[in-house]
Design a protein around this motif. Structure first.
Motif, PDB file in Angstrom:
ATOM      1  N   GLU A 107      34.479   4.919 -12.916  1.00 47.72           N
ATOM      2  CA  GLU A 107      35.550   4.255 -12.175  1.00 47.72           C
ATOM      3  C   GLU A 107      35.289   2.753 -12.138  1.00 47.72           C
ATOM      4  OE1 GLU A 107      36.198   5.977  -8.315  1.00 47.72           O
ATOM      5  OE2 GLU A 107      36.169   8.007  -9.126  1.00 47.72           O
ATOM      6  N   ALA A 108      36.357   1.999 -12.005  1.00 47.94           N
ATOM      7  CA  ALA A 108      36.222   0.540 -11.917  1.00 47.94           C
ATOM      8  C   ALA A 108      35.497   0.170 -10.628  1.00 47.94           C
ATOM      9  CB  ALA A 108      37.604  -0.109 -11.944  1.00 47.94           C
ATOM     10  N   TRP A 109      34.759  -0.929 -10.678  1.00 48.22           N
ATOM     11  CA  TRP A 109      34.037  -1.421  -9.504  1.00 48.22           C
ATOM     12  C   TRP A 109      34.980  -2.267  -8.664  1.00 48.22           C
ATOM     13  CZ3 TRP A 109      28.671  -1.096  -8.296  1.00 48.22           C
ATOM     14  CH2 TRP A 109      27.935  -0.335  -9.197  1.00 48.22           C
ATOM     15  N   SER A 110      35.022  -2.009  -7.359  1.00 52.42           N
ATOM     16  CA  SER A 110      35.815  -2.839  -6.453  1.00 52.42           C
ATOM     17  C   SER A 110      34.954  -4.017  -5.996  1.00 52.42           C
ATOM     18  CB  SER A 110      36.262  -2.024  -5.233  1.00 52.42           C
ATOM     19  OG  SER A 110      35.134  -1.682  -4.439  1.00 52.42           O
ATOM     20  N   LEU A 141      23.605   6.170  -3.140  1.00 49.80           N
ATOM     21  CA  LEU A 141      24.536   5.696  -2.109  1.00 49.80           C
ATOM     22  C   LEU A 141      25.936   5.425  -2.667  1.00 49.80           C
ATOM     23  CD1 LEU A 141      22.214   3.272  -0.138  1.00 49.80           C
ATOM     24  CD2 LEU A 141      23.264   5.339   0.749  1.00 49.80           C
ATOM     25  N   LEU A 142      25.981   4.833  -3.863  1.00 42.69           N
ATOM     26  CA  LEU A 142      27.275   4.459  -4.455  1.00 42.69           C
ATOM     27  C   LEU A 142      27.860   5.546  -5.341  1.00 42.69           C
ATOM     28  CD1 LEU A 142      26.689   0.682  -5.306  1.00 42.69           C
ATOM     29  CD2 LEU A 142      27.627   1.709  -3.239  1.00 42.69           C
ATOM     30  N   LYS A 143      27.120   6.669  -5.478  1.00 45.72           N
ATOM     31  CA  LYS A 143      27.578   7.826  -6.267  1.00 45.72           C
ATOM     32  C   LYS A 143      27.873   7.461  -7.713  1.00 45.72           C
ATOM     33  CE  LYS A 143      29.295   9.937  -2.173  1.00 45.72           C
ATOM     34  NZ  LYS A 143      29.231  11.163  -1.674  1.00 45.72           N
ATOM     35  N   ARG A 144      26.925   6.717  -8.296  1.00 45.37           N
ATOM     36  CA  ARG A 144      26.998   6.319  -9.696  1.00 45.37           C
ATOM     37  C   ARG A 144      25.647   6.601 -10.335  1.00 45.37           C
ATOM     38  NH1 ARG A 144      31.361   3.050 -11.146  1.00 45.37           N
ATOM     39  NH2 ARG A 144      32.593   2.280  -9.428  1.00 45.37           N
ATOM     40  N   SER A 145      25.579   6.493 -11.645  1.00 50.79           N
ATOM     41  CA  SER A 145      24.302   6.709 -12.333  1.00 50.79           C
ATOM     42  C   SER A 145      23.409   5.485 -12.147  1.00 50.79           C
ATOM     43  CB  SER A 145      24.529   6.961 -13.824  1.00 50.79           C
ATOM     44  OG  SER A 145      24.955   5.777 -14.452  1.00 50.79           O
ATOM     45  N   SER A 146      22.106   5.694 -12.243  1.00 53.16           N
ATOM     46  CA  SER A 146      21.190   4.555 -12.112  1.00 53.16           C
ATOM     47  C   SER A 146      21.395   3.582 -13.281  1.00 53.16           C
ATOM     48  CB  SER A 146      19.732   5.014 -12.015  1.00 53.16           C
ATOM     49  OG  SER A 146      19.384   5.781 -13.120  1.00 53.16           O
ATOM     50  N   TRP A 147      21.819   4.129 -14.427  1.00 50.91           N
ATOM     51  CA  TRP A 147      22.102   3.247 -15.566  1.00 50.91           C
ATOM     52  C   TRP A 147      23.306   2.354 -15.259  1.00 50.91           C
ATOM     53  CZ3 TRP A 147      19.839   1.008 -19.321  1.00 50.91           C
ATOM     54  CH2 TRP A 147      20.581   0.353 -20.291  1.00 50.91           C
ATOM     55  N   ALA A 148      24.336   2.908 -14.613  1.00 48.99           N
ATOM     56  CA  ALA A 148      25.512   2.100 -14.250  1.00 48.99           C
ATOM     57  C   ALA A 148      25.112   1.012 -13.251  1.00 48.99           C
ATOM     58  CB  ALA A 148      26.607   2.986 -13.660  1.00 48.99           C
ATOM     59  N   ILE A 149      24.208   1.346 -12.341  1.00 54.09           N
ATOM     60  CA  ILE A 149      23.723   0.357 -11.376  1.00 54.09           C
ATOM     61  C   ILE A 149      22.968  -0.745 -12.127  1.00 54.09           C
ATOM     62  CG2 ILE A 149      22.186  -0.046  -9.406  1.00 54.09           C
ATOM     63  CD1 ILE A 149      24.815   1.559  -8.772  1.00 54.09           C
ATOM     64  N   HIS A 150      22.112  -0.342 -13.058  1.00 54.41           N
ATOM     65  CA  HIS A 150      21.359  -1.314 -13.858  1.00 54.41           C
ATOM     66  C   HIS A 150      22.318  -2.245 -14.603  1.00 54.41           C
ATOM     67  CE1 HIS A 150      18.024  -2.819 -16.330  1.00 54.41           C
ATOM     68  NE2 HIS A 150      18.888  -2.772 -17.335  1.00 54.41           N
TER      69      HIS A 150
END
Length: 191
Positions: A81-84, A107-116
């Motif tokens: 999903e797009a980041w707000s 917490l943000l319900k995303r993959s750690s790779w997406a966070i990276h």
């Protein structure tokens, strides 16, 4: 495929997710290469400029409404999903306060790779040690939040608040945005 669909597909690739299956791309996938990521980012910026100059037709709106949902893994419900702006501000705030990529991902319900990838895109990775050691800043407490609220209410600028609270101004701006005290995002989303 319209510009909006192309943007979503490319952004999903940048987040390290297969846009067709919703699965994480392997670590050695070509889409993780820095040159490819830069090219994808430039394409996203160009598409966004293109889309802002175009009107979405009713047929495209109807087509998007019937788009099949991407397979999502438990704990990664927001994958692809797009980041707000609010979510990016929350990411900024969590990272500045010492949370690890894995903690933020949960917490943000995303993959750690997406966070990276998002941290890279926001130029926040170089501000922390590669092994995710927390910064020297203490985490925000309820007392800190109340003080920030009082200083803001008294008319202090973000720079003045940062000086009084002994925190980086970026951290103050992110917290103010996250608390709804300002509508100005702490960073540019299209750097």
């Amino acid at each position: 495929m319209n510009a909006k669909d192309a943007y979503t597909l490319l952004e999903t690739l940048m987040d390290g997710i297969n846009p067709i299956t919703g699965e994480l791309l392997p670590e050695d996938h070509v889409c993780h290469e820095p040159a490819v990521l830069r090219a994808l980012h430039k394409a996203l910026v160009a598409l966004q400029e293109c889309e802002s100059n175009m009107q979405i037709t009713p047929a495209e709106t109807e087509q998007a409404a019937h788009k099949p949902e991407r397979k999502k893994t438990a704990g990664r419900e927001r994958a692809g999903e797009a980041w707000s702006r609010e979510e990016e501000a929350q990411l900024w705030d969590l990272w500045e306060n010492g949370a690890t990529k894995n903690e933020i991902a949960k917490l943000l319900k995303r993959s750690s790779w997406a966070i990276h990838r998002r941290l890279e895109r926001l130029d926040l990775l170089e501000k922390r040690n590669e092994d995710d050691e927390p910064p020297l800043l203490p985490p925000w407490t309820l007392t800190d939040v109340k003080r920030l609220n009082e200083l803001h209410a008294s008319g202090c600028s973000a720079e003045e608040i940062a000086e009084q609270m002994n925190r980086p101004v970026e951290s103050i701006r992110a917290r103010m945005f996250y608390m709804g005290l300002t509508k100005e995002a702490p960073i540019s989303l299209h750097t």
